[in-house]
Design a protein around this motif. Structure first.
Motif, PDB file in Angstrom:
ATOM      1  N   UNK A  68       0.837  -1.207   0.000  1.00  0.00           N
ATOM      2  CA  UNK A  68       0.000   0.000   0.000  1.00  0.00           C
ATOM      3  C   UNK A  68       0.872   1.257   0.000  1.00  0.00           C
ATOM      4  N   UNK A  69       1.960   1.221   0.745  1.00  0.00           N
ATOM      5  CA  UNK A  69       2.888   2.361   0.756  1.00  0.00           C
ATOM      6  C   UNK A  69       3.497   2.566  -0.628  1.00  0.00           C
ATOM      7  N   UNK A  70       3.941   1.492  -1.245  1.00  0.00           N
ATOM      8  CA  UNK A  70       4.534   1.581  -2.589  1.00  0.00           C
ATOM      9  C   UNK A  70       3.538   2.144  -3.598  1.00  0.00           C
ATOM     10  N   UNK A  71       2.305   1.657  -3.524  1.00  0.00           N
ATOM     11  CA  UNK A  71       1.289   2.106  -4.476  1.00  0.00           C
ATOM     12  C   UNK A  71       0.989   3.590  -4.352  1.00  0.00           C
ATOM     13  N   UNK A  72       0.836   4.066  -3.135  1.00  0.00           N
ATOM     14  CA  UNK A  72       0.493   5.478  -2.977  1.00  0.00           C
ATOM     15  C   UNK A  72       1.655   6.367  -3.393  1.00  0.00           C
ATOM     16  N   UNK A  73       2.867   5.958  -3.086  1.00  0.00           N
ATOM     17  CA  UNK A  73       4.033   6.728  -3.542  1.00  0.00           C
ATOM     18  C   UNK A  73       4.100   6.751  -5.065  1.00  0.00           C
ATOM     19  N   UNK A  77       3.232  10.434  -6.316  1.00  0.00           N
ATOM     20  CA  UNK A  77       4.500  11.127  -6.555  1.00  0.00           C
ATOM     21  C   UNK A  77       5.388  10.478  -7.609  1.00  0.00           C
ATOM     22  N   UNK A  78       4.996   9.313  -8.082  1.00  0.00           N
ATOM     23  CA  UNK A  78       5.855   8.594  -9.013  1.00  0.00           C
ATOM     24  C   UNK A  78       5.339   8.605 -10.439  1.00  0.00           C
ATOM     25  N   UNK A  79       5.653   7.550 -11.146  1.00  0.00           N
ATOM     26  CA  UNK A  79       5.312   7.442 -12.565  1.00  0.00           C
ATOM     27  C   UNK A  79       4.056   6.615 -12.816  1.00  0.00           C
ATOM     28  N   UNK A  80       3.394   6.170 -11.754  1.00  0.00           N
ATOM     29  CA  UNK A  80       2.206   5.332 -11.843  1.00  0.00           C
ATOM     30  C   UNK A  80       2.488   4.041 -12.617  1.00  0.00           C
ATOM     31  N   UNK A  81       3.555   3.389 -12.224  1.00  0.00           N
ATOM     32  CA  UNK A  81       3.948   2.128 -12.859  1.00  0.00           C
ATOM     33  C   UNK A  81       2.916   1.022 -12.619  1.00  0.00           C
TER      34      UNK A  81
END
Length: 97
Positions: A68-73, A77-81
């Motif tokens: 969940x932390x990885x997804x929200x980041x 804030x990321x590239x929506x990989x």
């Protein structure tokens, strides 16, 4: 440590619900192109999920909480990989309400 102990008194639903409120705020800021605001709320949500992961009663959910932390980041804030959208991100948090 006192803040963590207070957090640990909440149920998992309350913990994730509170984190989800911050995630929703981060998403709203992202959608308004307020990157600094989105970052601030995202970081707060990550901190809440971190406290939740550290809670002894949630030991069996640590992988799920890390994801969940990885997804929200990634989404805010990321590239929506992971190819999420507002609804797919909030669906997990809403399940705990």
């Amino acid at each position: 440590m006192a803040e963590e102990m207070k957090w640990w008194k909440m149920s998992i639903g309350e913990q994730i619900g509170n984190a989800g409120s911050e995630v929703a705020r981060a998403i709203r800021r992202k959608n308004k192109n307020d990157i600094l605001g989105a970052q601030e709320f995202c970081i707060h949500a990550i901190e809440m999920l971190c406290y939740t992961k550290q809670d002894p009663k949630n030991v069996n959910r640590r992988n799920e909480l890390s994801y969940a932390q990885e997804e929200i980041l990634d989404y805010v804030l990321g590239e929506n990989l992971y190819q999420n959208d507002d609804h797919s991100i909030m669906k997990w948090y809403d399940a705990f309400l």
